[in-house]
Design a protein around this motif. Sequence first.
Motif, PDB file in Angstrom:
ATOM      1  N   THR A  10      -7.741 -14.097  15.676  1.00  0.00           N
ATOM      2  CA  THR A  10      -8.931 -13.648  14.952  1.00  0.00           C
ATOM      3  C   THR A  10      -8.453 -12.937  13.700  1.00  0.00           C
ATOM      4  O   THR A  10      -7.658 -11.993  13.798  1.00  0.00           O
ATOM      5  CB  THR A  10      -9.756 -12.681  15.815  1.00  0.00           C
ATOM      6  OG1 THR A  10     -10.063 -13.337  17.051  1.00  0.00           O
ATOM      7  CG2 THR A  10     -11.045 -12.268  15.126  1.00  0.00           C
ATOM      8  N   VAL A  56      -9.400 -10.735  10.413  1.00  0.00           N
ATOM      9  CA  VAL A  56     -10.453  -9.894   9.841  1.00  0.00           C
ATOM     10  C   VAL A  56     -10.152  -9.676   8.361  1.00  0.00           C
ATOM     11  O   VAL A  56      -9.026  -9.330   8.003  1.00  0.00           O
ATOM     12  CB  VAL A  56     -10.527  -8.539  10.576  1.00  0.00           C
ATOM     13  CG1 VAL A  56     -11.469  -7.581   9.865  1.00  0.00           C
ATOM     14  CG2 VAL A  56     -10.968  -8.744  12.016  1.00  0.00           C
ATOM     15  N   VAL A  88     -10.621  -2.414  14.167  1.00  0.00           N
ATOM     16  CA  VAL A  88     -10.858  -2.496  12.718  1.00  0.00           C
ATOM     17  C   VAL A  88     -11.174  -1.106  12.158  1.00  0.00           C
ATOM     18  O   VAL A  88     -10.580  -0.679  11.161  1.00  0.00           O
ATOM     19  CB  VAL A  88     -11.998  -3.491  12.414  1.00  0.00           C
ATOM     20  CG1 VAL A  88     -12.395  -3.437  10.944  1.00  0.00           C
ATOM     21  CG2 VAL A  88     -11.567  -4.905  12.793  1.00  0.00           C
ATOM     22  N   LEU A 144       2.324 -15.611  13.672  1.00  0.00           N
ATOM     23  CA  LEU A 144       1.016 -14.946  13.653  1.00  0.00           C
ATOM     24  C   LEU A 144       1.179 -13.430  13.527  1.00  0.00           C
ATOM     25  O   LEU A 144       0.444 -12.778  12.775  1.00  0.00           O
ATOM     26  CB  LEU A 144       0.240 -15.270  14.937  1.00  0.00           C
ATOM     27  CG  LEU A 144      -0.362 -16.671  15.044  1.00  0.00           C
ATOM     28  CD1 LEU A 144      -1.040 -16.849  16.406  1.00  0.00           C
ATOM     29  CD2 LEU A 144      -1.369 -16.935  13.917  1.00  0.00           C
ATOM     30  N   ALA A 145       2.146 -12.884  14.262  1.00  0.00           N
ATOM     31  CA  ALA A 145       2.368 -11.429  14.215  1.00  0.00           C
ATOM     32  C   ALA A 145       2.766 -11.008  12.798  1.00  0.00           C
ATOM     33  O   ALA A 145       2.316  -9.969  12.291  1.00  0.00           O
ATOM     34  CB  ALA A 145       3.438 -11.028  15.221  1.00  0.00           C
ATOM     35  N   GLY A 176      -0.237 -10.989  10.599  1.00  0.00           N
ATOM     36  CA  GLY A 176      -0.999  -9.767  10.871  1.00  0.00           C
ATOM     37  C   GLY A 176      -0.408  -8.583  10.126  1.00  0.00           C
ATOM     38  O   GLY A 176      -1.128  -7.780   9.513  1.00  0.00           O
ATOM     39  N   ARG A 177       0.911  -8.475  10.155  1.00  0.00           N
ATOM     40  CA  ARG A 177       1.572  -7.349   9.472  1.00  0.00           C
ATOM     41  C   ARG A 177       1.342  -7.427   7.961  1.00  0.00           C
ATOM     42  O   ARG A 177       1.035  -6.428   7.305  1.00  0.00           O
ATOM     43  CB  ARG A 177       3.077  -7.379   9.781  1.00  0.00           C
ATOM     44  CG  ARG A 177       3.824  -6.132   9.340  1.00  0.00           C
ATOM     45  CD  ARG A 177       5.320  -6.291   9.480  1.00  0.00           C
ATOM     46  NE  ARG A 177       5.859  -7.267   8.549  1.00  0.00           N
ATOM     47  CZ  ARG A 177       6.087  -7.039   7.252  1.00  0.00           C
ATOM     48  NH1 ARG A 177       5.817  -5.857   6.741  1.00  0.00           N
ATOM     49  NH2 ARG A 177       6.564  -7.995   6.484  1.00  0.00           N
ATOM     50  N   LEU A 196      -2.019  -6.263   6.840  1.00  0.00           N
ATOM     51  CA  LEU A 196      -2.093  -4.800   6.812  1.00  0.00           C
ATOM     52  C   LEU A 196      -1.345  -4.258   5.594  1.00  0.00           C
ATOM     53  O   LEU A 196      -1.789  -3.299   4.959  1.00  0.00           O
ATOM     54  CB  LEU A 196      -1.489  -4.219   8.096  1.00  0.00           C
ATOM     55  CG  LEU A 196      -2.238  -4.548   9.393  1.00  0.00           C
ATOM     56  CD1 LEU A 196      -1.434  -4.106  10.611  1.00  0.00           C
ATOM     57  CD2 LEU A 196      -3.611  -3.874   9.408  1.00  0.00           C
ATOM     58  N   LEU A 212      -5.286  -8.802  12.115  1.00  0.00           N
ATOM     59  CA  LEU A 212      -5.312 -10.022  12.915  1.00  0.00           C
ATOM     60  C   LEU A 212      -5.119  -9.714  14.403  1.00  0.00           C
ATOM     61  O   LEU A 212      -4.365  -8.811  14.765  1.00  0.00           O
ATOM     62  CB  LEU A 212      -4.177 -10.924  12.427  1.00  0.00           C
ATOM     63  CG  LEU A 212      -4.047 -12.292  13.061  1.00  0.00           C
ATOM     64  CD1 LEU A 212      -3.951 -13.340  11.959  1.00  0.00           C
ATOM     65  CD2 LEU A 212      -2.790 -12.379  13.898  1.00  0.00           C
ATOM     66  N   ARG A 213      -5.831 -10.454  15.223  1.00  0.00           N
ATOM     67  CA  ARG A 213      -5.617 -10.397  16.670  1.00  0.00           C
ATOM     68  C   ARG A 213      -5.019 -11.720  17.131  1.00  0.00           C
ATOM     69  O   ARG A 213      -5.510 -12.789  16.742  1.00  0.00           O
ATOM     70  CB  ARG A 213      -6.933 -10.169  17.408  1.00  0.00           C
ATOM     71  CG  ARG A 213      -6.784 -10.168  18.909  1.00  0.00           C
ATOM     72  CD  ARG A 213      -8.131  -9.973  19.610  1.00  0.00           C
ATOM     73  NE  ARG A 213      -7.927  -9.675  21.016  1.00  0.00           N
ATOM     74  CZ  ARG A 213      -7.924 -10.579  21.995  1.00  0.00           C
ATOM     75  NH1 ARG A 213      -8.122 -11.856  21.719  1.00  0.00           N
ATOM     76  NH2 ARG A 213      -7.728 -10.215  23.247  1.00  0.00           N
ATOM     77  N   ILE A 214      -3.994 -11.665  17.951  1.00  0.00           N
ATOM     78  CA  ILE A 214      -3.442 -12.887  18.541  1.00  0.00           C
ATOM     79  C   ILE A 214      -4.161 -13.103  19.868  1.00  0.00           C
ATOM     80  O   ILE A 214      -4.114 -12.248  20.757  1.00  0.00           O
ATOM     81  CB  ILE A 214      -1.917 -12.770  18.747  1.00  0.00           C
ATOM     82  CG1 ILE A 214      -1.239 -12.387  17.427  1.00  0.00           C
ATOM     83  CG2 ILE A 214      -1.360 -14.077  19.281  1.00  0.00           C
ATOM     84  CD1 ILE A 214       0.259 -12.191  17.509  1.00  0.00           C
TER      85      ILE A 214
END
Lengths: 506, 115
Positions: free
Chosen positions: A282, A284, A343, A408-409, A412-413, A416, A423-425
Amino acid sequence: MSAYIDARTLPGGTVLSPDIAIVGGGPAGISLALALADTKLNVLLLESGGRDFDSNIQSLYAGAASGVPYAALDAGRLRFLGGGTNHWGGWCRPMDEIDFEARDWIAHSGWPFPRKALEPYFPRAQTLVEAGAWTYDGSGDAIASAKGPVLPLGKGGVYTSWFQFSKMRGDVLPTQFGKRYEENLRRAAHVTPLLHANVTAIRLAPDASRVDHLDVATLNASGGIGTRLTVKPRVTVLACGGMENVRLLLASNDVMKPGLGNQNGLVGRFFADNPIPRDVATLVSFSGALAPFYASNLAMDNGAILRATFAPTAEFRRARKLAGSLSTVEQPVTLDETGTAAVVTTAIALGVDASRARAYSLGCGIELKPDPDRRLTLTGERDALGLPRLKLHMTLSDEDFARFRLTLAELGRQLLASKAGMLRINCSTREEWLKNMDWGHHHLGTTRMHVDPKQGVVNADGQVHGVPNLYIAGSGVFPSYSASNPTMNLVALTLRLGDHLKKVAA
Amino acid sequence: MKRRTIVAGLGVAGAAAAAGLYRFTDLFVKHYPPTPYDDVLAVIDREQASRLGRAALRTMPDFDVAKTAARLRAAGGISGAAAQDVEQERMTEADGWVVPQSVALIAALAAKFQP
Ligand SMILES: Cc1cc2nc3c(=O)[nH]c(=O)nc-3n(C[C@H](O)[C@H](O)[C@H](O)COP(=O)(O)OP(=O)(O)OC[C@H]3O[C@@H](n4cnc5c(N)ncnc54)[C@H](O)[C@@H]3O)c2cc1C
């Protein structure tokens, strides 16, 4: 001017002797025929189907399966003129340089040549798939930003990359090769498309030194064998797709007992596809709705249709020992309580306003590592033309998912880091990855290319090792796979084969 | 009624009214009993953070309240800590959400003191 011929109208026992026989009228076969159209070579394009879908012909594709659930063998392919492009999605993206490299962390990876060898063929391939001006990563950001902001990503291992989309004339999306190039083939003086012509065997000379002839059969109205023909070409090119090429080679075992080209047991091994698990993450966006080119394909001012995707850089792939992947925004989603809490809390910590934040699901296409046990073999069951049917044994390793998770991780980083989002995995266990699993229907690797006959079925020119007048076109020869969709790339590779054939067959 | 009793009575009524008001404003701004970590927790939305914190705590069996607070204080508060974590790739997952470690820690701290 050459007319299309319906093989069912030819007298039984007809013998045709072209310079080059291309078996299969999908994008590979049609691109090759067009590439050879400006030569004096007589080209016969043998296509199993007609101009439209026919369930009797389609049922020749049925087969068996074991292992990880996969698409039925007659569902992910279409057996009529144009082949898979009659139902493809039109997603195009050139493979990356690193996809061609032997990567020491991925066993069996590496092509016999670098991407540079394909690059001269990309412009023509792009024209044939009708994906518009070559934009992709070179100018994707600049062109797309006229339509909305590109999500900023902090420094790191993932970057925004771009898909382009095939677009046939008018409002027909995407290009269906059979219909689109019908006139071009008709106008090609030395190219003869032969419809309803099923190649049922490749017959070698008794000393196995070369292909002597092809057995061809038509289906009659009641679904049985109609007419039998013989084709005696100087050179044969198999372009029946990554599954059916295997079937023809393995079933053509009268001279080479293990199957044609299968002296090292490689034909049918290393099958691969690009798994497309949905809703893997997900994403955001703190500042609100994403620009429209994230969740849909958007026509740009230069005519190209673009869609953003997130790809790991070559450096990141090397450093973390990753395979390729392309993560794409799917649709808006609603956050649950924990998601909202994540969030709100993270936005406060970063000092950003997330009051208009919007969430989206991400899907992806993943490059699998080559696996010799992911394999096509023949079964005892036969189709209406007497050919043994195929069986696919499908595998998927947890490592493939674990590798992708690192990408994915990192995404996400980086979201930010740029304070643009988070991001959510969504997947951790094998069950979660498999839950929303889809497939690209990209049939890769089954007749892999390698300079060493012990490690590949064809050499760097696409020629079957040991059989100088037999070649294979299509993504079945890809020795390692990339996350990019194969068709534009396989067309480029086929055009390269065309240049080679012009030299050797002239 | 003795004057002392009236004063005392007013005091109780006042306290009760104040308590009522306090509870009433609770609808808008949640009030928490004091903790030794109020300085750390003051900047965040404690209710939201504690929701994330409950998820974060599932992956932190050795969570230590005092050490966490000390780390966050040493970093000069959550903003600095979060940015540094992202920069230095100190990330963690809470219910799958990829967050800076300090965000997971402050959220877990909030969850520990969520009444
Ligand atoms: C649902 C779906 C969506 C897809 N979306 C995309 C996408 O977005 N992007 C992308 O890059 N790729 C996509 N693909 C994959 C794409 O369709 C294939 O990469 C492409 O069609 C392969 O081309 P080919 O010419 O090698 O084989 P095919 O397209 O399979 O063509 C083979 C041809 O050979 C003929 N044939 C078979 N056997 C015989 C025989 N014995 N004798 C004579 N003729 C024979 C068949 O009738 C067929 O016309 C998609 C596939 C599917 C199923």
